[in-house]
Structure formats: structure tokens, C-alpha cells
Design a protein around this motif. Structure first.
Motif, PDB file in Angstrom:
ATOM      1  N   PRO A   1       0.838  -1.187  -0.004  1.00 30.20           N
ATOM      2  CA  PRO A   1       0.041  -0.168   0.018  1.00 30.20           C
ATOM      3  C   PRO A   1       0.908   1.355  -0.024  1.00 30.20           C
ATOM      4  CG  PRO A   1      -1.090  -1.650   1.569  1.00 30.20           C
ATOM      5  CD  PRO A   1       0.499  -2.167   1.047  1.00 30.20           C
ATOM      6  N   GLU A   2       2.048   1.268   0.772  1.00 26.56           N
ATOM      7  CA  GLU A   2       2.921   2.492   0.875  1.00 26.56           C
ATOM      8  C   GLU A   2       3.445   2.556  -0.522  1.00 26.56           C
ATOM      9  OE1 GLU A   2       5.324   1.727   3.869  1.00 26.56           O
ATOM     10  OE2 GLU A   2       3.912   2.120   5.455  1.00 26.56           O
ATOM     11  N   MET A   3       4.061   1.603  -1.370  1.00 25.76           N
ATOM     12  CA  MET A   3       4.630   1.653  -2.440  1.00 25.76           C
ATOM     13  C   MET A   3       3.410   2.351  -3.300  1.00 25.76           C
ATOM     14  SD  MET A   3       6.545  -1.483  -4.625  1.00 25.76           S
ATOM     15  CE  MET A   3       6.841  -2.098  -3.106  1.00 25.76           C
ATOM     16  N   VAL A   4       2.364   1.736  -3.321  1.00 28.20           N
ATOM     17  CA  VAL A   4       1.447   2.375  -4.379  1.00 28.20           C
ATOM     18  C   VAL A   4       1.304   3.844  -4.110  1.00 28.20           C
ATOM     19  CG1 VAL A   4      -1.018   2.380  -5.119  1.00 28.20           C
ATOM     20  CG2 VAL A   4       0.188  -0.039  -4.780  1.00 28.20           C
ATOM     21  N   LYS A   5       1.157   4.356  -2.971  1.00 30.42           N
ATOM     22  CA  LYS A   5       1.031   5.784  -2.785  1.00 30.42           C
ATOM     23  C   LYS A   5       2.310   6.460  -3.102  1.00 30.42           C
ATOM     24  CE  LYS A   5      -2.196   4.985   1.301  1.00 30.42           C
ATOM     25  NZ  LYS A   5      -2.350   5.172   2.673  1.00 30.42           N
ATOM     26  N   TYR A   6       3.355   5.863  -2.659  1.00 27.06           N
ATOM     27  CA  TYR A   6       4.730   6.752  -3.052  1.00 27.06           C
ATOM     28  C   TYR A   6       4.800   6.841  -4.648  1.00 27.06           C
ATOM     29  CZ  TYR A   6       9.784   6.924  -3.474  1.00 27.06           C
ATOM     30  OH  TYR A   6      11.029   7.388  -4.025  1.00 27.06           O
ATOM     31  N   LEU A   7       4.372   5.754  -5.492  1.00 29.31           N
ATOM     32  CA  LEU A   7       4.273   6.068  -6.864  1.00 29.31           C
ATOM     33  C   LEU A   7       3.775   6.838  -7.393  1.00 29.31           C
ATOM     34  CD1 LEU A   7       5.757   2.539  -7.907  1.00 29.31           C
ATOM     35  CD2 LEU A   7       7.103   4.435  -7.959  1.00 29.31           C
ATOM     36  N   GLU A   8       2.322   6.771  -6.680  1.00 34.55           N
ATOM     37  CA  GLU A   8       1.450   7.758  -7.352  1.00 34.55           C
ATOM     38  C   GLU A   8       1.548   9.032  -7.110  1.00 34.55           C
ATOM     39  OE1 GLU A   8      -2.892   5.155  -6.677  1.00 34.55           O
ATOM     40  OE2 GLU A   8      -2.026   6.337  -5.018  1.00 34.55           O
TER      41      GLU A   8
END
Length: 201
Positions: free
Chosen positions: A173-180
């Protein structure tokens, strides 16, 4: 060749399957979305398993009879898919395996996430298959262990794909937010040229 001797596990019936002919077999699919399976940075064994599953080339009868049930519809498999899909904003229903894979491949997302979305189904399927084999041999793998294993593979892929990016989050979840939210830092330097004065000559 006698029909009963046809190598059904191959793309062709000639029996030709060497290193030199491998590309000739795969290139038939070069204009197909199935080429997403062969993503750069994905371990070959993962891509090859995905290809076998996509083409239903797994020579195990009970799996072929309940293909979608094993990889999608059983409670544990469905929980893993939903964990990664919900964080990525990907909507179900999760019913058929190929349909779910294509949803990931075609998902609208940030540019940097696109490459991760293409490989996520492969890593999930690989762990589901690994867990299935462990159970058949008297062992087990928890859902948490599957999620952690898939996340580790995604982090490794992330670092391989984008080695210049630091501060990689350690959860999906944090990776998705980071890349968004990621925006590249662009540095520029202004160079002004001035004509030399006459005294220099």
C-alpha cells in the motif's frame, strides 16, 4: 506423426523444442498482450510459470479441472488478490484467472506503477502455486507469508527497474502511494555565453 503421439504441451506438434527454436515459438505471440508475461526484470521461472498457466500447460489433471478455483476462487487465494488489488484501486469481481490478469495489465495508473501492475499477477500466481505444492507435500504457507513474499519480490523488482529512486517503502500500500505521488526532480543549469572583449586579442 501419429495423433496420439502429439506433444500437447508444446505450441506446435513437430516435437521441435530447443534453445534455438524457443524464440520461434514465443514470437508467434509477439503482437499479443501475453507478451506482458515476459517482462524485463522478472525471474525467468516466474515468467515461464505464468506462460504455462496462461496456456494451461501444467500437466496436472486436478488443477486443469479446477484452474480458476485454485488461483482465484478459493478463500486464501482470493484474500491475497484482494489485498493487492484494494491498495492498487483495482476493482473486482475476481472470478476468472485470465480476466483478473488482464484487469491488472490494462489498469489506469501512474506511469511508474504501470510496470509494477504488469508483474504483480505473476508474483501472486507464483506464490499461490508454491503454496499449493507445499500443502501437497505436507507443509504449508500462511496468507501473511504469501503477502510478505510477494511484497519482497515487488520491492526487488522496483529497485531493479528504478535503481535511481531511493526510499522504497516496505509495504505494498505504501509503495502504491509513493509511486502515485512521485514526481521526478529535474535539475537544470543555465550557461550564458558572452563574447570576449576586444582587449583579449
Amino acid at each position: 506423426m501419429d495423433r496420439k503421439d502429439k506433444p500437447w504441451w508444446m505450441l506446435i506438434g513437430s516435437g521441435k523444442f530447443t534453445v534455438n527454436s524457443a524464440w520461434e515459438l514465443v514470437r508467434q505471440e509477439a503482437n499479443n498482450e501475453i507478451m506482458n508475461i515476459w517482462g524485463k526484470g522478472v525471474p525467468f521461472k516466474v515468467s515461464f510459470l505464468m506462460w504455462r498457466i496462461w496456456r494451461m500447460r501444467i500437466p496436472i489433471g486436478e488443477v486443469l479441472k479446477s484452474f480458476d478455483n485454485l488461483f482465484i476462487n478459493c478463500t486464501d487465494s482470493n484474500s491475497v488478490w484482494r489485498y493487492f488489488a484494494e491498495a492498487a484501486g483495482i476493482q473486482g469481481p475476481f472470478v476468472q484467472l485470465k480476466q483478473v490478469i488482464e484487469v491488472w495489465w490494462k489498469a489506469e495508473c501512474a506511469v511508474k506503477l504501470k510496470s509494477l501492475f504488469k508483474v504483480t499477477p505473476a508474483f501472486i500466481i507464483c506464490h499461490i502455486w508454491k503454496r499449493r505444492n507445499l500443502i501437497r507435500h505436507g507443509s504449508n504457507m500462511t496468507i501473511r507469508a504469501m503477502i510478505l513474499g510477494i511484497t519482497r519480490q515487488l520491492i526487488w523488482f522496483f529497485k531493479t527497474k528504478f535503481p535511481w529512486m531511493s526510499g522504497v517503502p516496505n509495504t505494498w500500500p505504501e509503495m502504491v502511494k509513493y509511486l502515485e505521488k512521485y514526481r521526478p526532480l529535474i535539475c537544470s543549469k543555465t550557461v550564458i555565453w558572452k563574447a570576449p572583449s576586444s582587449n583579449c586579442f
